[in-house]
Design a protein around this motif. Structure first.
Motif, PDB file in Angstrom:
ATOM      1  N   TYR A  37       0.585  -1.708   0.104  1.00  0.00           N
ATOM      2  CA  TYR A  37       0.362  -0.323  -0.008  1.00  0.00           C
ATOM      3  C   TYR A  37       0.901   1.597  -0.076  1.00  0.00           C
ATOM      4  CZ  TYR A  37      -4.002  -3.348   1.749  1.00  0.00           C
ATOM      5  OH  TYR A  37      -4.476  -4.459   1.519  1.00  0.00           O
ATOM      6  N   GLY A  38       0.027   2.602   0.102  1.00  0.00           N
ATOM      7  CA  GLY A  38       0.620   4.062  -0.073  1.00  0.00           C
ATOM      8  C   GLY A  38       2.163   3.656  -0.936  1.00  0.00           C
ATOM      9  N   SER A  39       3.354   3.882  -1.159  1.00  0.00           N
ATOM     10  CA  SER A  39       4.887   3.944  -1.506  1.00  0.00           C
ATOM     11  C   SER A  39       5.192   2.831  -1.633  1.00  0.00           C
ATOM     12  CB  SER A  39       5.044   4.745  -1.492  1.00  0.00           C
ATOM     13  OG  SER A  39       5.830   4.471   0.648  1.00  0.00           O
ATOM     14  N   GLY A  40       4.341   1.835  -0.905  1.00  0.00           N
ATOM     15  CA  GLY A  40       5.179   0.627  -1.175  1.00  0.00           C
ATOM     16  C   GLY A  40       6.444   0.506  -0.045  1.00  0.00           C
ATOM     17  N   ASN A  41       6.697   1.366   0.962  1.00  0.00           N
ATOM     18  CA  ASN A  41       7.667   1.096   1.165  1.00  0.00           C
ATOM     19  C   ASN A  41       7.608   0.164   2.527  1.00  0.00           C
ATOM     20  OD1 ASN A  41      10.287   1.996  -0.266  1.00  0.00           O
ATOM     21  ND2 ASN A  41       8.880   4.349  -0.703  1.00  0.00           N
ATOM     22  N   ALA A  42       8.587   0.025   2.846  1.00  0.00           N
ATOM     23  CA  ALA A  42       8.307  -0.690   4.780  1.00  0.00           C
ATOM     24  C   ALA A  42       9.472   0.692   5.483  1.00  0.00           C
ATOM     25  CB  ALA A  42       9.456  -2.404   4.419  1.00  0.00           C
ATOM     26  N   GLY A  43       8.761   1.499   5.897  1.00  0.00           N
ATOM     27  CA  GLY A  43       9.399   2.260   6.510  1.00  0.00           C
ATOM     28  C   GLY A  43       8.775   2.864   7.302  1.00  0.00           C
ATOM     29  N   ALA A  44       9.180   3.843   8.343  1.00  0.00           N
ATOM     30  CA  ALA A  44       8.098   4.944   9.292  1.00  0.00           C
ATOM     31  C   ALA A  44       7.100   5.496   8.174  1.00  0.00           C
ATOM     32  CB  ALA A  44       8.996   5.225  10.034  1.00  0.00           C
ATOM     33  N   THR A  45       7.720   6.178   7.255  1.00  0.00           N
ATOM     34  CA  THR A  45       7.012   7.392   6.669  1.00  0.00           C
ATOM     35  C   THR A  45       5.896   6.930   6.110  1.00  0.00           C
ATOM     36  OG1 THR A  45       8.698   9.215   5.989  1.00  0.00           O
ATOM     37  CG2 THR A  45       6.568   8.824   4.474  1.00  0.00           C
ATOM     38  N   ASN A  46       6.028   5.472   5.459  1.00  0.00           N
ATOM     39  CA  ASN A  46       4.465   5.046   4.489  1.00  0.00           C
ATOM     40  C   ASN A  46       3.803   4.141   5.464  1.00  0.00           C
ATOM     41  OD1 ASN A  46       3.378   4.324   2.477  1.00  0.00           O
ATOM     42  ND2 ASN A  46       3.837   1.802   2.426  1.00  0.00           N
ATOM     43  N   THR A  47       4.650   3.550   7.038  1.00  0.00           N
ATOM     44  CA  THR A  47       3.950   3.199   8.138  1.00  0.00           C
ATOM     45  C   THR A  47       3.051   4.436   8.669  1.00  0.00           C
ATOM     46  OG1 THR A  47       4.978   1.923   8.733  1.00  0.00           O
ATOM     47  CG2 THR A  47       3.061   1.859  10.576  1.00  0.00           C
ATOM     48  N   PHE A  48       2.926   5.287   8.506  1.00  0.00           N
ATOM     49  CA  PHE A  48       2.076   6.736   9.035  1.00  0.00           C
ATOM     50  C   PHE A  48       1.036   6.443   8.313  1.00  0.00           C
ATOM     51  CE2 PHE A  48       5.710   8.492  11.503  1.00  0.00           C
ATOM     52  CZ  PHE A  48       5.129   9.193  12.842  1.00  0.00           C
ATOM     53  N   GLY A 112      12.100 -10.801   2.335  1.00  0.00           N
ATOM     54  CA  GLY A 112      12.575 -10.754   1.063  1.00  0.00           C
ATOM     55  C   GLY A 112      13.366 -10.271   0.567  1.00  0.00           C
ATOM     56  N   PHE A 113      14.301  -9.275   1.161  1.00  0.00           N
ATOM     57  CA  PHE A 113      15.461  -7.520   0.810  1.00  0.00           C
ATOM     58  C   PHE A 113      14.306  -6.273   0.367  1.00  0.00           C
ATOM     59  CE2 PHE A 113      17.751 -11.809   0.652  1.00  0.00           C
ATOM     60  CZ  PHE A 113      18.290 -11.810   1.627  1.00  0.00           C
ATOM     61  N   ARG A 114      13.420  -6.498   0.073  1.00  0.00           N
ATOM     62  CA  ARG A 114      12.382  -5.364  -0.122  1.00  0.00           C
ATOM     63  C   ARG A 114      12.256  -4.545   1.899  1.00  0.00           C
ATOM     64  NH1 ARG A 114       7.001  -6.608  -2.237  1.00  0.00           N
ATOM     65  NH2 ARG A 114       6.993  -4.977  -2.378  1.00  0.00           N
ATOM     66  N   GLY A 115      13.079  -3.345   1.526  1.00  0.00           N
ATOM     67  CA  GLY A 115      12.956  -2.605   3.266  1.00  0.00           C
ATOM     68  C   GLY A 115      12.376  -0.981   2.742  1.00  0.00           C
ATOM     69  N   GLY A 116      12.959  -0.396   3.389  1.00  0.00           N
ATOM     70  CA  GLY A 116      12.186   1.149   3.693  1.00  0.00           C
ATOM     71  C   GLY A 116      13.365   1.866   3.215  1.00  0.00           C
ATOM     72  N   LYS A 117      13.205   3.014   3.495  1.00  0.00           N
ATOM     73  CA  LYS A 117      14.374   4.051   2.638  1.00  0.00           C
ATOM     74  C   LYS A 117      15.823   4.191   3.922  1.00  0.00           C
ATOM     75  CE  LYS A 117      10.917   6.206  -0.220  1.00  0.00           C
ATOM     76  NZ  LYS A 117      10.416   7.215  -0.433  1.00  0.00           N
ATOM     77  N   GLY A 118      15.762   4.078   4.785  1.00  0.00           N
ATOM     78  CA  GLY A 118      17.074   4.138   6.084  1.00  0.00           C
ATOM     79  C   GLY A 118      16.988   5.779   6.557  1.00  0.00           C
ATOM     80  N   VAL A 119      15.721   6.346   6.409  1.00  0.00           N
ATOM     81  CA  VAL A 119      16.159   7.796   7.407  1.00  0.00           C
ATOM     82  C   VAL A 119      15.947   7.620   8.539  1.00  0.00           C
ATOM     83  CG1 VAL A 119      15.091   9.938   7.635  1.00  0.00           C
ATOM     84  CG2 VAL A 119      14.974   9.353   5.143  1.00  0.00           C
ATOM     85  N   ALA A 120      15.210   6.793   9.038  1.00  0.00           N
ATOM     86  CA  ALA A 120      15.560   6.849  10.564  1.00  0.00           C
ATOM     87  C   ALA A 120      16.769   5.705  10.679  1.00  0.00           C
ATOM     88  CB  ALA A 120      13.945   5.974  11.039  1.00  0.00           C
ATOM     89  N   THR A 121      17.264   4.949  10.303  1.00  0.00           N
ATOM     90  CA  THR A 121      18.482   4.040  10.594  1.00  0.00           C
ATOM     91  C   THR A 121      19.253   5.052  10.425  1.00  0.00           C
ATOM     92  OG1 THR A 121      16.941   2.014  10.185  1.00  0.00           O
ATOM     93  CG2 THR A 121      18.913   1.885  10.644  1.00  0.00           C
ATOM     94  N   LEU A 122      18.832   5.813   9.332  1.00  0.00           N
ATOM     95  CA  LEU A 122      20.597   6.458   9.005  1.00  0.00           C
ATOM     96  C   LEU A 122      20.515   7.457  10.784  1.00  0.00           C
ATOM     97  CD1 LEU A 122      20.745   7.796   5.609  1.00  0.00           C
ATOM     98  CD2 LEU A 122      22.365   7.052   6.707  1.00  0.00           C
TER      99      LEU A 122
END
Length: 215
Positions: A37-48, A112-122
């Motif tokens: 759903y949304g942007s398709g990313n597994a990160g905080a922004t898309n979770t919001f 499956g090597f499909r993650g987010g954009k890494g901003v929070a981890t950065l």
């Protein structure tokens, strides 16, 4: 000197980064894979966007902790290898562990090597290496978000704040830290390419921290 301990720390840092917080939280509590759903990313922004503020805050907090914890592994393993903390060698080791965690977030072995954009981890990594610069990045992020309501633009501006601050504000003498700051900018620009396209077209989604006033 490369040792079993240093290699183990790098592997552990990658595994920390690979924890797919958004995917696991979405599936466990909402029955939803946010990557669909949304942007398709597994990160905080898309979770919001997909699951709301509570889930988004939980994912963001854990993702920050992933980068922070992975980078701090240097204190348990790196001192015997690199020498005292704050030395260039020790900072280099921290950066290596942090970047490994970020790569784990981008390409998680557990999802499956499909993650987010890494901003929070950065950010967690920056917080561990240079907390003063990290706080300045937070200020810029919040100001831009409150002004524009664009998380992507806020992330980009915060990303550029880091290298500028360590050079012109904190006057870091560690070349690798400056180089890392430049790499942060490049990485954020690459991972936010689609967001930049939507921003230029005026189609980027906004995130409201507070409820919109009814008209």
């Amino acid at each position: 000197m490369i040792s079993v301990y240093s290699i183990s720390a790098v592997i552990l840092a990658y595994l920390f980064g690979s924890i797919p917080t958004a995917v696991w939280l979405g599936q466990a509590f909402y029955g939803v894979d946010v990557r669909e759903y949304g942007s398709g990313n597994a990160g905080a922004t898309n979770t919001f966007r997909v699951l709301g503020k509570r889930a988004g805050m939980a994912v963001m907090t854990i993702d920050i902790a992933k980068g922070f914890t992975a980078t701090k592994l240097a204190y348990f393993i790196g001192l015997s290898i690199t020498g005292p903390q704050h030395s260039p060698q020790f900072i280099n080791y921290q950066l290596a562990l942090g970047l490994t965690a970020v790569m784990g977030h981008l390409f998680p072995v557990f999802a499956g090597f499909r993650g987010g954009k890494g901003v929070a981890t950065l950010f967690g990594m920056i917080l561990a290496v240079n907390p003063d610069a990290a706080m300045l990045c937070v200020i810029v992020f919040v100001v831009v978000l409150l002004t524009t309501k664009y998380v992507s633009l806020s992330s980009i501006c915060a990303g550029f704040t880091f290298p500028l601050s360590i050079v012109f504000v904190f006057h870091s003498s560690v070349k690798s830290e400056v180089l890392y700051g430049m790499c942060v900018c490049i990485l954020i620009m690459i991972t936010h390419q689609k967001n930049l396209e939507r921003l230029l077209k005026g189609k980027e989604s906004k995130v409201y921290l507070f409820k919109k006033k009814s008209t």
